[in-house]
Design an enzyme around this catalytic site. Structure first.
Site, PDB file in Angstrom:
ATOM      1  N   ASP A  95       0.820  -1.214   0.000  1.00 41.04           N
ATOM      2  CA  ASP A  95       0.000   0.000   0.000  1.00 41.04           C
ATOM      3  C   ASP A  95       0.852   1.261   0.000  1.00 41.04           C
ATOM      4  OD1 ASP A  95       0.680  -0.902   2.686  1.00 41.04           O
ATOM      5  OD2 ASP A  95      -0.498   0.792   3.416  1.00 41.04           O
ATOM      6  N   ASP A 154       7.629   4.513  -1.175  1.00 40.39           N
ATOM      7  CA  ASP A 154       7.208   3.953   0.115  1.00 40.39           C
ATOM      8  C   ASP A 154       5.921   3.169  -0.121  1.00 40.39           C
ATOM      9  OD1 ASP A 154       6.646   3.420   2.767  1.00 40.39           O
ATOM     10  OD2 ASP A 154       6.159   5.480   3.287  1.00 40.39           O
ATOM     11  N   GLU A 187      -0.053  -1.167   5.669  1.00 34.95           N
ATOM     12  CA  GLU A 187       0.972  -0.729   6.612  1.00 34.95           C
ATOM     13  C   GLU A 187       0.786   0.737   6.957  1.00 34.95           C
ATOM     14  OE1 GLU A 187       4.819   1.076   7.860  1.00 34.95           O
ATOM     15  OE2 GLU A 187       3.593   1.526   6.097  1.00 34.95           O
TER      16      GLU A 187
END
Length: 423
Positions: A95, A154, A187
């Site tokens: 995610d 990220d 996360e």
């Protein structure tokens, strides 16, 4: 003059850089986590990216499964003769942050960054003020967005590193012990560990590949609790309110004022903890204020919570009745205490940085990682860098050389695990 990114430059580089191509393939999936969703995972894009990766892994002939939660788990058996080596779990998350759009990401490549700042297609400027780390990446090729979305380094950079590792392991060139690779979900919502079972993972050690700048090695995190202050008011028609009405919103504002001497994020740095009010809702009859409480030590966390409780007591004293109450809940614990019990593994990680010719920067995270909870659940799990900078927004960028160094450290670690017991 600011440099600009180029689609053509990126396309040409992808022809020669399989690791970067894997990353670019993944950022085209919209996997933005949704905090308002009741589904698991919170967004269908996470399922779609997971399924895409599963199909690729199947072609590598590894045992791979995508669970109903969206979590992808890959079991890689040890090389012949290395079956008794300590097992290693490597994790990255599918995610991206809910802070900015992850839809229709348009990656571009800035070639040979010269230090003058980068102008994105929509006019935003990434410079040393926005991203101080840029000055350490002169001469690097850097992937950026067009300025309308986040990039997704990220943690799709971590996902790319781990999938590329699987490609290398499938060739048989790397001798290694048992390896488990996990691509987790949500996360960014703090929910990923709730979908992971340490006993099922069944590894001696873990590494999350989810850090930022080149060389980062996260060996400690905050201890973290949440706090909720509830203030009860009394609603009376304003025409006859004198001496009767008690406005919970005003009392809530007064409560915030009482916290002026308590450390907050904007007044702290380094190893200093803080209390942070991040949400306030309500009306005259009730006001609810939500806080996060952070400290690197458990004693420090208790002291901060005691200050919050003292502020509640003072507010009640000012109003002459018990209008306010407070409750605390656990969020995550510092992984340092657990990791310090495994010096051989930490030394193995340090050796891997050295072998990859990366200067290590051991780091105390002013936040948490999946390793915070995994370590305290029985899987010692520090965190290493991916190279991504200015994450969670349109200024996010990824120096390509840092991505490759992240891969080099991970591959070195897999190799060095075979000699862990000899350290």
């Amino acid at each position: 003059m600011h440099q600009k990114g180029s689609k053509n430059a990126l396309a040409q580089k992808l022809n020669k850089d399989p690791l970067l191509k894997n990353f670019i393939d993944y950022v085209r999936f919209d996997t933005k986590a949704d905090p308002d969703s009741n589904t698991v995972p919170s967004s269908k894009g996470q399922l779609e990216l997971g399924a895409f990766i599963v199909e690729k892994i199947k072609k590598l002939n590894f045992d791979v499964k995508q669970k109903d939660t969206g979590v992808v788990c890959v079991k890689v058996p040890a090389s012949v003769g290395f079956e008794k080596v300590k097992s290693l779990c490597l994790l990255a998350h599918l995610d991206t942050a809910p802070d900015a759009s992850g839809k229709n990401v348009n990656p571009l490549l800035v070639e040979n960054y010269v230090g003058s700042g980068i102008e994105l297609e929509n006019g935003l400027i990434i410079d040393d003020k926005i991203c101080p780390e840029l000055k350490n990446h002169l001469g690097d090729d850097i992937v950026v967005t067009d300025g309308t979305t986040l990039l997704g380094a990220d943690d799709k950079a971590g996902v790319a590193v781990l999938y590329t590792l699987l490609e290398r392991l499938s060739s048989g060139e790397i001798k290694h012990g048992p390896v488990t690779i996990i691509f987790s979900v949500d996360e960014e919502l703090g929910k990923s560990c709730s979908h992971l079972d340490v006993e099922e993972i069944n590894c001696a050690y873990g590494i999350t590949v989810d850090g930022c700048d080149l060389g980062e090695f996260d060996v400690a995190t905050f201890n973290a609790d949440a706090a909720v202050v509830t203030i009860k008011g009394r609603s009376v028609h304003t025409a006859v309110a004198k001496g009767k009405l008690l406005n919970a919103l005003k009392a809530g504002s007064k409560f915030i004022d009482l916290l002026a001497a308590i450390p907050s994020p904007e007044t702290t740095e380094g190893l200093e903890g803080f209390v942070h009010p991040h949400d306030i809702k309500g009306g005259v009859e009730q006001c609810v204020i939500k806080f996060i409480v952070r400290s690197f030590t458990k004693d420090g966390l208790i002291k901060l919570e005691n200050k919050l409780q003292a502020a509640v007591k003072e507010l009640n004293s000012l109003y002459g009745e018990n209008i306010a109450s407070i409750s605390f809940s656990f969020q995550y614990a510092n992984m340092e205490e657990v990791l310090s019990q495994h010096p051989k593994f930490l030394d193995c990680c340090r050796k891997s940085f050295k072998d990859a010719e990366v200067e290590i920067k051991e780091h105390f995270v002013r936040g948490g990682t999946d390793g915070s909870n995994l370590s305290n659940e029985g899987l010692p799990c520090p965190n290493i860098f991916t190279g991504g900078l200015c994450c969670h927004g349109p200024y996010e960028c990824l120096p390509v050389a840092s991505l490759h160094k992240s891969y080099a450290v991970v591959e070195a670690l897999v190799k060095n695990m075979a000699t862990l017991d000899a350290l």
